[in-house]
Design a protein around this motif. Structure first.
Motif, mmCIF file in Angstrom:
data_model
loop_
_atom_site.group_PDB
_atom_site.id
_atom_site.type_symbol
_atom_site.label_atom_id
_atom_site.label_comp_id
_atom_site.label_asym_id
_atom_site.label_seq_id
_atom_site.Cartn_x
_atom_site.Cartn_y
_atom_site.Cartn_z
ATOM 1 N N SER A 1 13.719 -33.233 24.097
ATOM 2 C CA SER A 1 14.034 -32.824 22.877
ATOM 3 C C SER A 1 15.111 -32.236 22.616
ATOM 4 O O SER A 1 15.698 -31.765 23.678
ATOM 5 C CB SER A 1 12.900 -31.704 22.262
ATOM 6 O OG SER A 1 11.887 -32.403 21.525
ATOM 7 N N ASN A 2 16.025 -32.599 21.515
ATOM 8 C CA ASN A 2 17.113 -31.827 21.375
ATOM 9 C C ASN A 2 16.841 -30.611 20.477
ATOM 10 O O ASN A 2 16.376 -30.681 19.356
ATOM 11 C CB ASN A 2 18.075 -32.891 20.603
ATOM 12 C CG ASN A 2 18.429 -34.088 21.578
ATOM 13 O OD1 ASN A 2 19.483 -33.786 22.388
ATOM 14 N ND2 ASN A 2 18.210 -35.266 21.013
ATOM 15 N N LEU A 3 17.158 -29.615 21.031
ATOM 16 C CA LEU A 3 16.734 -28.270 19.906
ATOM 17 C C LEU A 3 18.290 -28.068 19.305
ATOM 18 O O LEU A 3 19.356 -27.831 20.071
ATOM 19 C CB LEU A 3 16.399 -27.301 21.125
ATOM 20 C CG LEU A 3 15.173 -27.233 21.216
ATOM 21 C CD1 LEU A 3 14.653 -26.096 22.024
ATOM 22 C CD2 LEU A 3 14.398 -26.787 19.970
ATOM 23 N N VAL A 4 18.371 -27.934 18.222
ATOM 24 C CA VAL A 4 19.546 -27.792 17.237
ATOM 25 C C VAL A 4 19.433 -26.347 16.628
ATOM 26 O O VAL A 4 18.327 -26.258 15.918
ATOM 27 C CB VAL A 4 19.929 -28.915 16.494
ATOM 28 C CG1 VAL A 4 21.336 -28.628 15.912
ATOM 29 C CG2 VAL A 4 20.013 -30.190 17.237
ATOM 30 N N GLY A 5 20.496 -25.412 16.654
ATOM 31 C CA GLY A 5 20.272 -24.364 15.946
ATOM 32 C C GLY A 5 21.565 -23.671 15.695
ATOM 33 O O GLY A 5 22.601 -24.245 15.758
ATOM 34 N N GLY A 6 21.684 -22.680 14.868
ATOM 35 C CA GLY A 6 22.771 -21.959 14.653
ATOM 36 C C GLY A 6 24.059 -22.675 13.852
ATOM 37 O O GLY A 6 23.531 -23.503 12.854
ATOM 38 N N ASP A 7 25.154 -22.795 14.124
ATOM 39 C CA ASP A 7 26.287 -23.281 13.597
ATOM 40 C C ASP A 7 26.173 -24.881 13.469
ATOM 41 O O ASP A 7 26.243 -25.455 12.045
ATOM 42 C CB ASP A 7 27.610 -22.996 14.195
ATOM 43 C CG ASP A 7 28.240 -21.820 13.746
ATOM 44 O OD1 ASP A 7 27.803 -21.133 12.896
ATOM 45 O OD2 ASP A 7 29.454 -21.560 14.457
ATOM 46 N N LEU A 8 25.626 -25.352 14.473
ATOM 47 C CA LEU A 8 25.484 -26.697 14.687
ATOM 48 C C LEU A 8 24.525 -27.042 13.262
ATOM 49 O O LEU A 8 24.641 -28.263 12.735
ATOM 50 C CB LEU A 8 25.160 -27.304 15.736
ATOM 51 C CG LEU A 8 25.312 -28.585 16.402
ATOM 52 C CD1 LEU A 8 26.694 -29.070 15.856
ATOM 53 C CD2 LEU A 8 24.813 -28.903 17.707
ATOM 54 N N ALA A 9 23.432 -26.523 13.454
ATOM 55 C CA ALA A 9 22.405 -26.544 12.498
ATOM 56 C C ALA A 9 22.835 -26.580 11.034
ATOM 57 O O ALA A 9 22.633 -27.317 10.234
ATOM 58 C CB ALA A 9 21.124 -25.883 12.547
ATOM 59 N N LYS A 10 23.674 -25.713 10.753
ATOM 60 C CA LYS A 10 24.338 -25.204 9.550
ATOM 61 C C LYS A 10 25.030 -26.446 9.030
ATOM 62 O O LYS A 10 24.857 -26.731 7.935
ATOM 63 C CB LYS A 10 24.701 -24.098 9.459
ATOM 64 C CG LYS A 10 25.282 -23.773 8.061
ATOM 65 C CD LYS A 10 25.561 -22.133 8.140
ATOM 66 C CE LYS A 10 25.817 -21.679 6.581
ATOM 67 N NZ LYS A 10 25.815 -20.293 6.377
#
Lengths: 343, 301
Positions: A240-249
């Motif tokens: 899985s690719n877990l995306v969070g923080g700035d990138l997600a925003k």
């Protein structure tokens, strides 16, 4: 709690000194289902199996087998049988004697023993092998003998402790299918311990994913794969690719973390039109791994962050896909494939 | 040069094997089997009673001598003692070996190992004499038995014909106790080694299939540990058969095979009869091993 529950864990803990191998686990396994305990080594799945078998006792909590509290019963008074990881076939007995062992210690008459052994050998396709010694068998055959030995007493629950771990890939895949078929035929509840997520997804009706002595998620293979409840499940079951923080925003406008499966992401040319409503991002292909059936790409996004993308080689050749290295690409995926992940 | 040599050796594994095994095999053949052969040959000579000379001609006369009631008595006494000591040692050793193999932490196991081996570091003669004092009429054991008011059972035991005597030290019971003590390590270690090789999952599998602990022990643990018990019993049995110090120092001065050999080859110079006596334990051990094999003691090896 339904009447059909084969195994119930009520806040079960097993501590080894300071280590909480199993930490307040609640679990319900239904009668007749193929249930897998999936997790990395040391996650508590094997300890749970040993607690059901009776080789170990819970530090706290209760274990019920068909509504009977068995927490303190010794193994020989529990109606469950085990297929061991190392098979544990008795080397001083023949295959037939090994399989008959459960009936022999229960003082079953000789004719009945003989008949049942033949039935069992038939079930695991080892007819005519009764006179051999375990040392004369191949790994796959030993595995079948272990299965036959564990099934001869018609247990209410069959426990399998990574039984396919020692087999090579081809044989393992064949045994997966066969085990599942045997389970359907005998209708016994199977509790299957494995660290192999593919195996768990292939065989199980339901899966419990273990991590650090706790259950992260219980569900059908599809639920576990498509709707991972936690970051751990998303990472452990499949890639899985877990995306969070700035990138997600930047992508979604919200900082909350999400996961996206590599096969749900499409690679496009940077100037290609995007379908409205899709999430898109630009980047450079950093690495390409050609795997025959499909290709795995590592895409470095403009502005930081990596995504793993998998595409099937339907019309592309290895030459085509390897040429993608260093190219600018656009990645895109449909919103419905993203899963919000807590924690 | 060295490199050439190592390459040559690497390419000729058989040569390496021959170089490695040659010297010890030669030693085994000449010294070990050679002395046995010499014994065998000597046992077919006889001592001329008049001249005191050994007649180097093939004869069965010495074996005829051996089969006289007095000598058969010695063989029977020694074999009986060896069997009793072996059985007692197996019974004492098994629980300890089981604990060491299955339950003891690595640290405790080391301590127990040392405890088992420690007596072997001191002279065997010293230990026998120590036991002589322990078992003497005014020794520490009788003092202790007195303290427990168990004099009556002890006196009854010492009054038994055949194994009794005036004190523990001067009775076959004393000899038995000391033999058991002296050879115990040789029983514990092989059993422990055998049990270590039985994975815990075997016992769990047996229990899982419905066998109670006693049945698991009888059907799984014991059969798999049997090679170790047999190995240990070969030690205790043959060591008891050949020993002459213990029955010389303790007991009621009735001869054991070891003493008979000692006195025949020494004072009376009857080497052929001593040799014939020595063949006794050899034959008994061969029979024992054949029986053990027949009973399946080595099936699990």
């Amino acid at each position: 709690m339904s009447d059909h529950s084969a195994v119930i864990f009520e806040r079960v803990s097993r501590h080894f000194g300071e280590v909480k191998a199993v930490d307040e686990v609640d679990l319900e396994i239904k009668g007749g289902e193929f249930f897998s305990l999936l997790g990395p080594s040391g996650s508590g799945k094997t300890t749970c199996l040993r607690l059901i078998a009776g080789f170990d006792r819970p530090t706290f909590g209760r274990i019920l087998l068909y509504r009977q509290d068995v927490s303190t019963l010794p193994p020989y008074e529990r109606d469950v049988n085990t297929v061991f990881q190392d098979y544990a076939l008795f080397p001083h007995m023949t295959v037939g004697e090994n399989i008959a062992y459960g009936l022999m210690v229960r003082k079953a008459p000789k004719e009945q023993r003989q008949r049942r052994v033949d039935e069992m050998l038939d079930l695991v396709q080892l007819s005519g092998m009764a006179g051999r010694k375990p040392s004369q068998l191949s790994g796959g055959q030993r595995q079948r003998v272990a299965l036959a030995r564990a099934l001869i007493n018609n247990p209410k629950v069959l426990l399998l402790d990574e039984p396919l771990g020692a087999l090579d890939l081809k044989l393992r895949q064949q045994m997966q299918v066969e085990l599942k078929a045997i389970q359907k035929r005998v209708g016994i509840t199977f509790v299957f311990v494995t660290h192999d997520q593919e195996e768990a997804l292939t065989m199980s009706d339901r899966i419990a994913v273990f991590n650090k002595g706790k259950i992260e998620q219980v569900g059908s293979p599809a639920e576990i794969y498509e709707h991972p409840a936690t970051a751990f499940v998303a990472g452990f079951v499949g890639v899985s690719n877990l995306v969070g923080g700035d990138l997600a925003k930047r992508m979604t406008g919200s900082e909350s973390r999400f996961s996206i499966r590599p096969e749900k992401i499409h690679l496009q040319k940077p100037d290609e039109d995007t379908v409205p409503g899709q999430i898109v991002a630009d980047g450079i292909v950093r690495d390409v791994i050609y795997l025959g059936l499909y290709t795995r790409y590592l895409v470095e996004l403009t502005g930081g962050g990596d995504l793993v993308v998998v595409e099937q080689n339907l019309e592309t050749t290895s030459m085509d896909v390897l040429a993608a290295r260093g190219q600018r690409v656009r990645v895109a995926w449909a919103k419905e494939h993203m899963r919000q992940i807590g924690g | 040069m060295l490199r050439r040599l190592s390459t040559t050796l690497y390419q000729r594994p058989r040569l390496v094997l021959a170089l490695l095994l040659g010297p010890p095999m030669l030693y085994m053949l000449v010294v070990y089997l050679g002395s046995l052969a010499a014994l065998l040959v000597n046992s077919f000579y006889r001592l001329d009673g008049f001249t005191g000379q050994i007649v180097r001609q093939f004869t069965l006369a010495t074996y005829a001598d051996l089969l006289k009631p007095a000598n058969l008595d010695i063989i029977a006494r020694t074999t009986g003692m060896a069997a009793a000591v072996t059985a007692a040692d197996a019974l004492i050793a098994f629980p300890l070996a089981y604990f060491m193999a299955k339950f003891a932490s690595p640290r405790l196991k080391t301590v127990l190992y040392l405890g088992v081996m420690l007596p072997l570091w001191s002279s065997y003669l010293v230990r026998v004499y120590a036991w002589k004092l322990i078992l003497a009429k005014e020794g520490i054991l009788s003092w202790f038995i007195n303290l427990l008011h168990l004099n009556a059972p002890l006196d009854w035991l010492l009054g038994l014909p055949g194994i009794g005597g005036s004190s523990l030290a001067l009775s076959p019971i004393g000899v038995f106790i000391v033999f058991c003590y002296i050879w115990l390590p040789y029983m514990i270690l092989p059993i422990q080694t055998a049990l270590e090789r039985v994975p815990r999952s075997f016992e769990e599998a047996s229990s899982d299939l419905g066998a109670r602990p006693s049945e698991t022990f009888r059907r799984v643990t014991l059969p798999l540990a049997l090679p170790g018990v047999v190995a240990g019993s070969i030690f205790t049995f043959s060591l008891t058969l050949g020993d002459f110090i213990v029955p010389l120092s303790l007991g009621n001065s009735k001869f054991f095979i070891g003493q008979a050999v000692y006195s025949h080859q020494g004072t009376s110079g009857n080497v052929p009869l001593a040799a014939a006596f020595t063949m006794g334990p050899v034959v008994i051990m061969v029979i024992y091993l054949l029986v053990a094999r027949k009973l399946g003691a080595f099936d699990a090896l």
